[in-house]
Design an enzyme around this catalytic site. Structure first.
Site, mmCIF file in Angstrom:
data_model
loop_
_atom_site.group_PDB
_atom_site.id
_atom_site.type_symbol
_atom_site.label_atom_id
_atom_site.label_comp_id
_atom_site.label_asym_id
_atom_site.label_seq_id
_atom_site.Cartn_x
_atom_site.Cartn_y
_atom_site.Cartn_z
ATOM 1 N N ARG A 38 -39.338 40.837 73.379
ATOM 2 C CA ARG A 38 -38.808 39.807 72.851
ATOM 3 C C ARG A 38 -37.890 38.825 73.386
ATOM 4 N NH1 ARG A 38 -38.997 44.094 69.189
ATOM 5 N NH2 ARG A 38 -39.999 43.591 66.948
ATOM 6 N N HIS A 97 -49.825 48.305 75.151
ATOM 7 C CA HIS A 97 -49.187 48.622 73.724
ATOM 8 C C HIS A 97 -49.859 49.783 72.941
ATOM 9 C CE1 HIS A 97 -46.787 48.246 70.200
ATOM 10 N NE2 HIS A 97 -46.404 47.176 70.582
ATOM 11 N N HIS A 113 -44.272 39.231 72.364
ATOM 12 C CA HIS A 113 -45.372 39.670 72.933
ATOM 13 C C HIS A 113 -46.159 38.629 73.393
ATOM 14 C CE1 HIS A 113 -44.280 43.817 72.249
ATOM 15 N NE2 HIS A 113 -44.826 44.010 71.037
ATOM 16 N N GLU A 136 -43.931 51.783 75.961
ATOM 17 C CA GLU A 136 -44.373 50.574 76.603
ATOM 18 C C GLU A 136 -43.471 50.432 78.017
ATOM 19 O OE1 GLU A 136 -44.641 47.370 73.601
ATOM 20 O OE2 GLU A 136 -44.022 49.251 72.206
ATOM 21 N N ASP A 144 -36.781 51.675 67.862
ATOM 22 C CA ASP A 144 -37.559 50.701 68.459
ATOM 23 C C ASP A 144 -36.714 49.803 69.741
ATOM 24 O OD1 ASP A 144 -39.249 48.414 69.028
ATOM 25 O OD2 ASP A 144 -39.164 47.558 67.051
#
Length: 377
Positions: free
Chosen positions: A105, A203, A130, A341, A276
């Protein structure tokens, strides 16, 4: 005469063995279908001598299949995905795809560089995520198979100046190489003709039990990271590098993914709906180093991650909600897959204390990440 026959037989056996080796190390090209736009999509399947297969679409450079053996030698597909190329643009967006120009982000879809203000495409609440509305996951890459003992696929793409709001013409090359030891190396390279920001990653969503085989909460994970980045409610880093010690984010020793994932007394768990977040590696060198190990105890499958990057976004499929149907016909419920990732820090263009993601003309962006599979008896 007998010597001649023996020599001929030996040559015949050698030729047969070499033919079998070539068959075992192969690249297969297939048509995957046609998008609503009219663009044709191809799939390239790499196979190594051990029998592992990795299938990659030119759409998004997307890994759509990845088989790995369990402790009994049985192969299963261990990545989430869909059955049609069009689904990868809609219901299963990002699954297995290359992410760019900027993975993760950027706050409010804005940043400043060299005194110029840039406004990006916003696609995640008020933020850019992304790469924007049409990131690298949604474009068709130029694909070139690489023949040899370890088959590979070279993908190239020119992201033009102004695409999704980013400055500079960015030439990107990504090479997937499937090695004999059941590892897949992903090498990223990029150059630009104007100062810009870059943060590339893949991803893939993994489930080491097998795609569609339930949630991933019973997987064990180790992360060689002593800090992580707390976020606000929009999952934008606050700027703090917080020690993992004494928190549910401490994976410096092995823990089940599900062991502390619902500890909503922890504000960071609550804001993220689980994991996350970006973990910052203890080793901040740009050398290739081992940064993570995941083990699925029933199948015995293990996955080691090595990278030159400084951090990893560990995501536990918190936003999967059963609306997307996977390639095996199973609906992907919450936490049916996890992601590791490798990347630079989210929102780095707006946070001067973070490692820079600026790429200048004359420089070459170059990173490597390796996913290596094994078994634990």
């Amino acid at each position: 005469m007998k010597k001649v026959l023996i020599l001929a037989l030996a040559i015949s056996v050698w030729s047969c063995n070499e033919s079998k080796k070539e068959e075992a190390m192969s690249i297969k090209v297939e048509n995957a279908g046609v998008l609503a736009s009219g663009d044709s999509v191809k799939v390239y399947t790499l196979k190594n001598v051990a029998g592992m297969e990795v299938s990659i679409m030119d759409l998004g450079g997307t890994i759509i299949k990845w088989t790995a053996p369990d402790k009994e030698g049985k192969f299963a597909d261990i990545t989430l995905g869909s059955n049609t190329p069009e689904d990868y643009l809609t219901s299963t967006k990002y699954l297995g795809a290359l992410i760019g120009r900027f993975g993760n982000r950027i706050a409010k879809g804005k940043f400043s560089l060299d005194g110029n203000d840039y406004t990006l495409a916003v696609n995640n609440g008020p933020n850019a995520l992304h790469g924007g509305l049409k990131g690298f996951n949604a474009v068709i890459w130029n694909a070139t198979p690489i023949e040899g003992a370890e088959p590979g696929l070279k993908l190239t793409y020119l992201s033009k100046d102004g695409e999704e709001g980013y400055p500079g013409n960015l030439n990107v090359e990504v090479v997937y190489t499937l090695k004999a030891d059941n590892s897949l190396s992903i090498d990223y390279t990029a150059t630009t003709d104007k100062n810009t920001v870059v943060n590339l990653t893949n991803h893939a969503y993994f489930n080491l039990k097998g795609e569609g085989q339930g949630d991933i909460l019973d997987h064990e994970i180790v992360l060689n990271a002593d800090k992580f980045l707390p976020t606000d409610a929009g999952l934008i880093p606050t700027g703090e590098l917080k020690p993992v010690a004494g928190t549910p984010f401490d994976f410096t020793t092995s823990h089940l993914i599900g062991e502390r994932i619902n500890d909503t007394k922890d504000i960071d768990i609550k804001l993220g709906g689980g994991y996350d977040h970006c973990w910052v590696f203890t080793d901040q060198s740009n050398k290739l180093k081992s940064v993570a190990m995941v083990t699925e105890p029933v199948s015995g499958r293990t996955m080691e991650v090595l990278t030159t990057e400084p951090a990893v976004q560990f995501y536990t499929g918190n936003f999967l909600n059963g609306t997307a149907t996977g390639k095996s016909g199973v609906k992907y419920e919450r936490r049916y897959g996890f992601c590791l990732e490798t990347q630079h820090f989210p929102d780095a263009p707006n946070q001067a204390a973070f490692p820079t993601t600026v790429l200048k003309p004359g420089e070459t962006y170059k990173t490597t990440t390796v996913y290596k599979f094994g078994v634990k008896k």
